[in-house]
Design a protein around this motif. Sequence first.
Motif, mmCIF file in Angstrom:
data_model
loop_
_atom_site.group_PDB
_atom_site.id
_atom_site.type_symbol
_atom_site.label_atom_id
_atom_site.label_comp_id
_atom_site.label_asym_id
_atom_site.label_seq_id
_atom_site.Cartn_x
_atom_site.Cartn_y
_atom_site.Cartn_z
ATOM 1 N N GLN A 73 -11.489 44.367 48.139
ATOM 2 C CA GLN A 73 -10.252 43.633 48.364
ATOM 3 C C GLN A 73 -10.110 42.530 47.327
ATOM 4 O O GLN A 73 -11.110 42.018 46.813
ATOM 5 N N LEU A 74 -8.894 42.204 47.017
ATOM 6 C CA LEU A 74 -8.621 41.145 46.045
ATOM 7 C C LEU A 74 -9.016 39.801 46.612
ATOM 8 O O LEU A 74 -8.882 39.534 47.813
ATOM 9 N N ALA A 75 -9.531 38.958 45.726
ATOM 10 C CA ALA A 75 -9.927 37.624 46.158
ATOM 11 C C ALA A 75 -8.704 36.797 46.504
ATOM 12 O O ALA A 75 -7.608 37.015 45.985
ATOM 13 N N LYS A 76 -8.917 35.838 47.381
ATOM 14 C CA LYS A 76 -7.806 34.988 47.772
ATOM 15 C C LYS A 76 -7.378 34.113 46.592
ATOM 16 O O LYS A 76 -8.220 33.674 45.810
ATOM 17 N N PRO A 77 -6.107 33.871 46.435
ATOM 18 C CA PRO A 77 -5.663 33.023 45.320
ATOM 19 C C PRO A 77 -6.182 31.605 45.469
ATOM 20 O O PRO A 77 -6.402 31.111 46.578
ATOM 21 N N ALA A 78 -6.415 30.943 44.319
ATOM 22 C CA ALA A 78 -6.921 29.583 44.334
ATOM 23 C C ALA A 78 -5.896 28.644 44.932
ATOM 24 O O ALA A 78 -4.689 28.825 44.757
#
Length: 345
Positions: A73-78
Amino acid sequence: MATRGAVYPCRHIVRAARPTPFVARRTISYTPIRRAQETEEKPEEPPKEQRRSALSSIRDFFLGGSKPTKKPQLAKPAPVQREGTLSSDSIFADETTTTPATAQERRPDAQAEEVEPLEQRVRDRMAPIIDPRPEARKRWERKMIVRAVRKRGRLTKREMVMATEREALVKSHWFKTSVKKLVPLARQIAGKNIDDAILQMQFSKKKAAKDVLEHLKHAKNVAIVKYGMGLGHVQRDPSEPLPKPQTVILKNGEKRVIREPTAIYIAQAWVNRGPYDYDYDHRAMGRINVLRPPHTGLSVLLKEERTLIREWQEREAKALRQRKQQLWTQLPDRKIYGQNQYYSW
């Protein structure tokens, strides 16, 4: 061929019944042309997780099957960084507006954020940016204090010069010329007053003199605006008397009369070799020669003429010490220790 067709007559019948031209089943490469001509509907293929060989099924039955892996899964945005505010007495504050713009006004597309006022900020949160290495800072402060105590507050000669005299090092961009052509101009302006050097470049017939002239003007502006050089006649009180002209002797034996100690002169000027560019020389018979035009830069070190006065005084004092050392005396000019009224033998 006739023999093979007679033995297997069904092949000709099957080929003639097909609406599309015949393509061999077993080919070296499965071309996209055959795939485009196929009109029969193929059954849906099971997913890759269900397509397993018989050996894999037996191995999973006895040894236990492997669990299906989850898709990454894509990492959460900063998180969006919070913007700070300026105090009312800050020199960077906008004088036209009485209240600073809010985050929503600066960024209409972003969501409105609450900005902490300057008085309510927590120092511990700002410490990673303001003081990222506190232990190293404490060691450095302790080192500086110990050094000052050992020297009893006395500064070295280099520190005294840096505290009392000003200098500016200005490097130019790359000129499209060679070192051989730019070095004579650098030697011509070295040691001269900045105004005299600019005047010489204005009347020089060299092609690179135009670039050197623009660089000298830029260097003079940088020295005045950024380092505050050459402002003695402006900052001096009109009631104060003008400094007396002083004649100094330079290293090369030339005499110079200094009327303004804060005047700017070129202490050093040297040339920096830059990159080589590519160019083409079109010749006869369709031939092309590849040229490598060089690029060169110029660096100038500007100082005030009070530096010339200090260097001349130091040379005069050193020459006086050397002359005194060469004088003959009957006894060595040093203290006598170990005096005794009786002979020691």
